[in-house]
Design a protein around this motif. Structure first.
Motif, PDB file in Angstrom:
ATOM      1  N   ALA A  87      11.046 -29.727   7.025  1.00  0.00           N
ATOM      2  CA  ALA A  87      10.649 -30.380   8.273  1.00  0.00           C
ATOM      3  C   ALA A  87       9.708 -29.469   9.052  1.00  0.00           C
ATOM      4  CB  ALA A  87      11.880 -30.717   9.105  1.00  0.00           C
ATOM      5  N   ARG A  88       9.994 -28.168   9.053  1.00  0.00           N
ATOM      6  CA  ARG A  88       9.110 -27.195   9.711  1.00  0.00           C
ATOM      7  C   ARG A  88       7.736 -27.189   9.063  1.00  0.00           C
ATOM      8  NH1 ARG A  88       7.590 -22.625   7.907  1.00  0.00           N
ATOM      9  NH2 ARG A  88       9.284 -22.340   6.408  1.00  0.00           N
ATOM     10  N   VAL A  89       7.715 -27.173   7.734  1.00  0.00           N
ATOM     11  CA  VAL A  89       6.439 -27.173   7.001  1.00  0.00           C
ATOM     12  C   VAL A  89       5.647 -28.455   7.285  1.00  0.00           C
ATOM     13  CG1 VAL A  89       5.444 -27.314   4.682  1.00  0.00           C
ATOM     14  CG2 VAL A  89       7.211 -25.619   5.175  1.00  0.00           C
ATOM     15  N   ALA A  90       6.330 -29.587   7.281  1.00  0.00           N
ATOM     16  CA  ALA A  90       5.663 -30.876   7.512  1.00  0.00           C
ATOM     17  C   ALA A  90       5.024 -30.923   8.898  1.00  0.00           C
ATOM     18  CB  ALA A  90       6.659 -32.019   7.352  1.00  0.00           C
ATOM     19  N   ALA A  91       5.703 -30.370   9.897  1.00  0.00           N
ATOM     20  CA  ALA A  91       5.205 -30.431  11.277  1.00  0.00           C
ATOM     21  C   ALA A  91       4.121 -29.403  11.560  1.00  0.00           C
ATOM     22  CB  ALA A  91       6.362 -30.223  12.251  1.00  0.00           C
ATOM     23  N   THR A  92       3.997 -28.402  10.685  1.00  0.00           N
ATOM     24  CA  THR A  92       3.020 -27.328  10.931  1.00  0.00           C
ATOM     25  C   THR A  92       1.931 -27.300   9.863  1.00  0.00           C
ATOM     26  OG1 THR A  92       4.533 -25.773   9.804  1.00  0.00           O
ATOM     27  CG2 THR A  92       4.654 -25.899  12.214  1.00  0.00           C
ATOM     28  N   LYS A  93       2.279 -26.918   8.661  1.00  0.00           N
ATOM     29  CA  LYS A  93       1.286 -26.786   7.585  1.00  0.00           C
ATOM     30  C   LYS A  93       0.688 -28.133   7.173  1.00  0.00           C
ATOM     31  CE  LYS A  93       2.274 -22.324   6.983  1.00  0.00           C
ATOM     32  NZ  LYS A  93       3.616 -22.117   7.523  1.00  0.00           N
ATOM     33  N   TYR A  94       1.474 -29.209   7.274  1.00  0.00           N
ATOM     34  CA  TYR A  94       0.994 -30.543   6.895  1.00  0.00           C
ATOM     35  C   TYR A  94       0.797 -31.447   8.109  1.00  0.00           C
ATOM     36  CZ  TYR A  94       1.943 -29.625   1.933  1.00  0.00           C
ATOM     37  OH  TYR A  94       1.930 -29.134   0.656  1.00  0.00           O
ATOM     38  N   ARG A  95       0.582 -30.829   9.244  1.00  0.00           N
ATOM     39  CA  ARG A  95       0.480 -31.591  10.494  1.00  0.00           C
ATOM     40  C   ARG A  95      -0.593 -32.669  10.438  1.00  0.00           C
ATOM     41  NH1 ARG A  95       2.373 -30.820  15.498  1.00  0.00           N
ATOM     42  NH2 ARG A  95       1.265 -31.818  17.220  1.00  0.00           N
ATOM     43  N   ALA A  97      -2.032 -33.850   7.574  1.00  0.00           N
ATOM     44  CA  ALA A  97      -2.136 -34.428   6.227  1.00  0.00           C
ATOM     45  C   ALA A  97      -2.022 -35.947   6.286  1.00  0.00           C
ATOM     46  CB  ALA A  97      -1.046 -33.853   5.336  1.00  0.00           C
ATOM     47  N   ALA A  98      -2.439 -36.588   5.207  1.00  0.00           N
ATOM     48  CA  ALA A  98      -2.301 -38.044   5.101  1.00  0.00           C
ATOM     49  C   ALA A  98      -0.839 -38.377   4.856  1.00  0.00           C
ATOM     50  CB  ALA A  98      -3.172 -38.568   3.959  1.00  0.00           C
ATOM     51  N   TYR A  99      -0.304 -39.242   5.680  1.00  0.00           N
ATOM     52  CA  TYR A  99       1.106 -39.629   5.558  1.00  0.00           C
ATOM     53  C   TYR A  99       1.205 -40.992   4.866  1.00  0.00           C
ATOM     54  CZ  TYR A  99       2.941 -35.810   8.413  1.00  0.00           C
ATOM     55  OH  TYR A  99       3.323 -34.583   8.868  1.00  0.00           O
ATOM     56  N   ILE A 131       8.197 -38.018   4.372  1.00  0.00           N
ATOM     57  CA  ILE A 131       7.885 -37.775   5.784  1.00  0.00           C
ATOM     58  C   ILE A 131       6.812 -38.755   6.244  1.00  0.00           C
ATOM     59  CG2 ILE A 131       7.246 -36.019   7.493  1.00  0.00           C
ATOM     60  CD1 ILE A 131       9.562 -35.051   5.824  1.00  0.00           C
ATOM     61  N   GLY A 132       7.053 -39.433   7.351  1.00  0.00           N
ATOM     62  CA  GLY A 132       5.988 -40.214   7.975  1.00  0.00           C
ATOM     63  C   GLY A 132       6.112 -41.715   7.867  1.00  0.00           C
ATOM     64  N   VAL A 133       7.227 -42.235   7.358  1.00  0.00           N
ATOM     65  CA  VAL A 133       7.370 -43.689   7.275  1.00  0.00           C
ATOM     66  C   VAL A 133       8.838 -44.056   7.478  1.00  0.00           C
ATOM     67  CG1 VAL A 133       7.634 -43.666   4.761  1.00  0.00           C
ATOM     68  CG2 VAL A 133       6.874 -45.757   5.892  1.00  0.00           C
ATOM     69  N   ASN A 134       9.066 -45.133   8.238  1.00  0.00           N
ATOM     70  CA  ASN A 134      10.424 -45.621   8.498  1.00  0.00           C
ATOM     71  C   ASN A 134      10.506 -47.080   8.056  1.00  0.00           C
ATOM     72  OD1 ASN A 134      12.890 -46.445   9.411  1.00  0.00           O
ATOM     73  ND2 ASN A 134      12.606 -45.793  11.522  1.00  0.00           N
ATOM     74  N   THR A 135      10.829 -47.275   6.787  1.00  0.00           N
ATOM     75  CA  THR A 135      10.951 -48.624   6.238  1.00  0.00           C
ATOM     76  C   THR A 135      12.144 -48.673   5.295  1.00  0.00           C
ATOM     77  OG1 THR A 135       9.566 -48.127   4.300  1.00  0.00           O
ATOM     78  CG2 THR A 135       8.439 -48.978   6.279  1.00  0.00           C
ATOM     79  N   PRO A 136      12.713 -49.852   5.078  1.00  0.00           N
ATOM     80  CA  PRO A 136      13.772 -49.985   4.070  1.00  0.00           C
ATOM     81  C   PRO A 136      13.281 -49.588   2.680  1.00  0.00           C
ATOM     82  CG  PRO A 136      13.706 -51.931   5.479  1.00  0.00           C
ATOM     83  CD  PRO A 136      12.488 -51.129   5.805  1.00  0.00           C
ATOM     84  N   GLU A 137      11.986 -49.815   2.419  1.00  0.00           N
ATOM     85  CA  GLU A 137      11.420 -49.451   1.117  1.00  0.00           C
ATOM     86  C   GLU A 137      11.516 -47.943   0.876  1.00  0.00           C
ATOM     87  OE1 GLU A 137       9.844 -53.414   2.138  1.00  0.00           O
ATOM     88  OE2 GLU A 137      10.021 -51.530   3.247  1.00  0.00           O
ATOM     89  N   LYS A 303      11.429 -31.690  16.189  1.00  0.00           N
ATOM     90  CA  LYS A 303      11.897 -30.424  16.751  1.00  0.00           C
ATOM     91  C   LYS A 303      10.936 -29.286  16.442  1.00  0.00           C
ATOM     92  CE  LYS A 303      16.713 -31.883  16.443  1.00  0.00           C
ATOM     93  NZ  LYS A 303      16.777 -32.225  17.876  1.00  0.00           N
ATOM     94  N   PHE A 304      10.038 -29.507  15.488  1.00  0.00           N
ATOM     95  CA  PHE A 304       9.061 -28.484  15.126  1.00  0.00           C
ATOM     96  C   PHE A 304       7.656 -28.836  15.614  1.00  0.00           C
ATOM     97  CE2 PHE A 304      12.546 -28.207  12.099  1.00  0.00           C
ATOM     98  CZ  PHE A 304      12.875 -26.860  12.207  1.00  0.00           C
ATOM     99  N   GLY A 305       7.554 -29.873  16.467  1.00  0.00           N
ATOM    100  CA  GLY A 305       6.289 -30.121  17.146  1.00  0.00           C
ATOM    101  C   GLY A 305       5.525 -31.356  16.743  1.00  0.00           C
ATOM    102  N   LYS A 306       6.055 -32.188  15.853  1.00  0.00           N
ATOM    103  CA  LYS A 306       5.339 -33.407  15.463  1.00  0.00           C
ATOM    104  C   LYS A 306       6.324 -34.551  15.304  1.00  0.00           C
ATOM    105  CE  LYS A 306       2.374 -35.453  11.888  1.00  0.00           C
ATOM    106  NZ  LYS A 306       1.284 -35.941  12.751  1.00  0.00           N
ATOM    107  N   LYS A 307       6.123 -35.627  16.044  1.00  0.00           N
ATOM    108  CA  LYS A 307       6.995 -36.791  15.903  1.00  0.00           C
ATOM    109  C   LYS A 307       6.718 -37.454  14.557  1.00  0.00           C
ATOM    110  CE  LYS A 307       8.384 -38.484  20.414  1.00  0.00           C
ATOM    111  NZ  LYS A 307       8.462 -39.668  21.278  1.00  0.00           N
ATOM    112  N   SER A 308       7.752 -37.604  13.780  1.00  0.00           N
ATOM    113  CA  SER A 308       7.557 -38.216  12.470  1.00  0.00           C
ATOM    114  C   SER A 308       8.897 -38.644  11.886  1.00  0.00           C
ATOM    115  CB  SER A 308       6.885 -37.231  11.507  1.00  0.00           C
ATOM    116  OG  SER A 308       6.641 -37.829  10.262  1.00  0.00           O
ATOM    117  N   PRO A 309       9.015 -39.893  11.456  1.00  0.00           N
ATOM    118  CA  PRO A 309      10.248 -40.328  10.780  1.00  0.00           C
ATOM    119  C   PRO A 309      10.341 -39.660   9.415  1.00  0.00           C
ATOM    120  CG  PRO A 309       8.590 -42.050  10.653  1.00  0.00           C
ATOM    121  CD  PRO A 309       8.019 -40.985  11.548  1.00  0.00           C
ATOM    122  N   ALA A 310      11.551 -39.587   8.893  1.00  0.00           N
ATOM    123  CA  ALA A 310      11.729 -38.928   7.593  1.00  0.00           C
ATOM    124  C   ALA A 310      13.031 -39.383   6.947  1.00  0.00           C
ATOM    125  CB  ALA A 310      11.735 -37.410   7.768  1.00  0.00           C
TER     126      ALA A 310
END
Length: 419
Positions: A87-95, A97-99, A131-137, A303-310
């Motif tokens: 989650a830390r990496v996703a919010a920083t290093k991949y901030r 990136a294409a989700y 990281i980045g999508v909130n769907t039943p799929e 919590k690491f600086g980027k709102k994103s479902p996961a």
């Protein structure tokens, strides 16, 4: 000799050759499952700052972590979990990136209070995160990938129990219980402590139909009929939405063709501070703990600086190995196909033979005793379960010893290598 020189710390173990061979093959099977579904592997440090895992919600209790200090006096920990660093990496290093991001991992984690029932304080986790999508799929894909991973490991008799924490949160909203009482209720329901639940419910001013539903939560597991039964109660919109979401996930899993591995458990209520939707755990015979767990955690990356479902899951490699052992499922062991030995006059040819056979995918061991005592070489090969010996006599002639049949024959290098 120092007292502890030849021992490992409690809950930490050496993994010897046969078990290690199987463990690494198992990890590779997990890796292949993840890669085949488009998940890119990342590695996070084994040592992290304590702050990474320290949150107001106490998601990772500090008592469970191995802590120490760096030269500047900052608190470090051996990572107790893989998802939080990702989650830390996703919010920083991949901030930027294409989700959605599809990430996977295989690595060791360290945690106290993990010794009971065969669990270790050092253990290997394998898993994925979307990281980045909130769907039943997305939820269904994570569960389907978990099922594929368990099957790839060699287990067929297992079950994935699926729940929905939002359903429970909706019920607790209606009860008017405090956060402290809600957490107490969650623990009692998750443990299926019927007496404890009844005692807590009877102390509260909760309407009768809601009391009845809460008291029945530990028994609400099985097929989708469980959802049908619950929907007859007058529950609030939050709980209704959660059940609709769960039904959607189950329908997708049915389309995957894997419903036989899945059951509903509305009494499964894992951490309310961590999970935010669909949750699941995997069980199999012979192991008293879940072999995997996962679910939706839409507030963690934030919590690491980027709102994103996961959403994601983590599988215990050590737990899978234990399950395979207790279910008497045959596991792969290392083996040598052929031992090659020679005298000095055949050494160059022997090396060429080894290289050629290894390139064909065979496991070839080269004798390094000097080839002086063939009796000892033969005895060594038999003790290791090696089926045959190639004794290279010179540049052209080879003695083939079939140890399984007790036969000896002679061939030329050209005949053996078919060149």
């Amino acid at each position: 000799m120092a007292k502890w020189k030849i021992y490992t710390p409690e809950g930490i173990q050496d993994i010897l050759s046969n078990e290690c061979f199987f463990k690494k093959n198992l990890e590779e099977k997990m890796r292949n499952v993840f890669r085949s579904r488009g998940y890119y592997e990342v590695e996070t440090p084994m040592v992290e700052f304590y702050d990474v895992f320290s949150t107001e919600e106490n998601i990772m209790p500090q008592e469970t972590m191995f802590k120490f200090f760096d030269q500047q006096g900052r608190i470090l920990v051996l990572r107790p979990d893989m998802t939080i660093p990702i989650a830390r990496v996703a919010a920083t290093k991949y901030r930027d990136a294409a989700y959605p991001l599809r990430l996977s991992y295989i690595g060791n984690t360290f945690k106290y209070n993990e010794l009971g029932g065969g669990k270790q304080k050092e253990f290997t986790q394998a898993g994925i995160e979307i990281i980045g999508v909130n769907t039943p799929e997305a939820d269904a894909e994570v569960i389907a990938t978990a099922i594929d991973a368990v099957k790839a490991a060699g287990l067929e008799n297992f079950q994935i129990d699926i729940g929905q924490v939002e359903f429970f949160k909706g019920l607790m909203e209606e009860t008017g219980l405090s956060d402290e009482e809600t957490e107490k209720m969650r623990i009692l329901i998750d443990k299926k402590d019927f007496l404890g639940i009844e005692e807590l419910v009877q102390k509260q001013s909760i309407r009768d139909d809601l009391k009845e539903l809460i008291l029945s939560l530990p028994k609400l597991f099985g097929s989708t009929d469980v959802i049908d039964r619950v929907e007859k109660y007058p529950i609030n919109q939050r709980s209704i939405d959660a059940l609709n979401n769960l039904r959607s996930v189950l329908k997708i899993l049915d389309d995957y063709g894997i419903s036989k591995y899945v059951s509903v458990d509305l009494g499964m209520v894992q951490s309310l501070n961590y999970y935010s939707g669909t949750i699941f755990r995997g069980f199999t015979y012979g192991v008293g703990f879940p072999i995997l767990s996962g679910g939706r955690y839409d507030r963690l990356v934030e919590k690491f600086g980027k709102k994103s479902p996961a959403t994601g899951f983590s599988l215990g490699i050590n737990m899978i190995m234990m399950a395979l052992d207790r279910q008497k499922i045959e596991i792969e062991k290392p083996g040598v196909d052929t031992l090659v030995c020679c005298k000095e006059e055949g050494r160059k040819t022997a090396f060429r033979i080894c290289e050629t056979l290894r390139n064909q995918g065979l496991v070839i061991e080269m004798d390094i005793t000097g080839g002086c005592d063939f009796g000892k070489i033969k005895s060594y090969a038999s003790s290791k379960g090696i089926g045959g010996i190639l004794n290279v006599l010179d540049d052209e002639n080879i003695e083939v010893h079939n140890l399984e049949k007790g036969e000896v024959s002679k061939v030329t290098v050209s005949e053996l290598l078919k060149i």
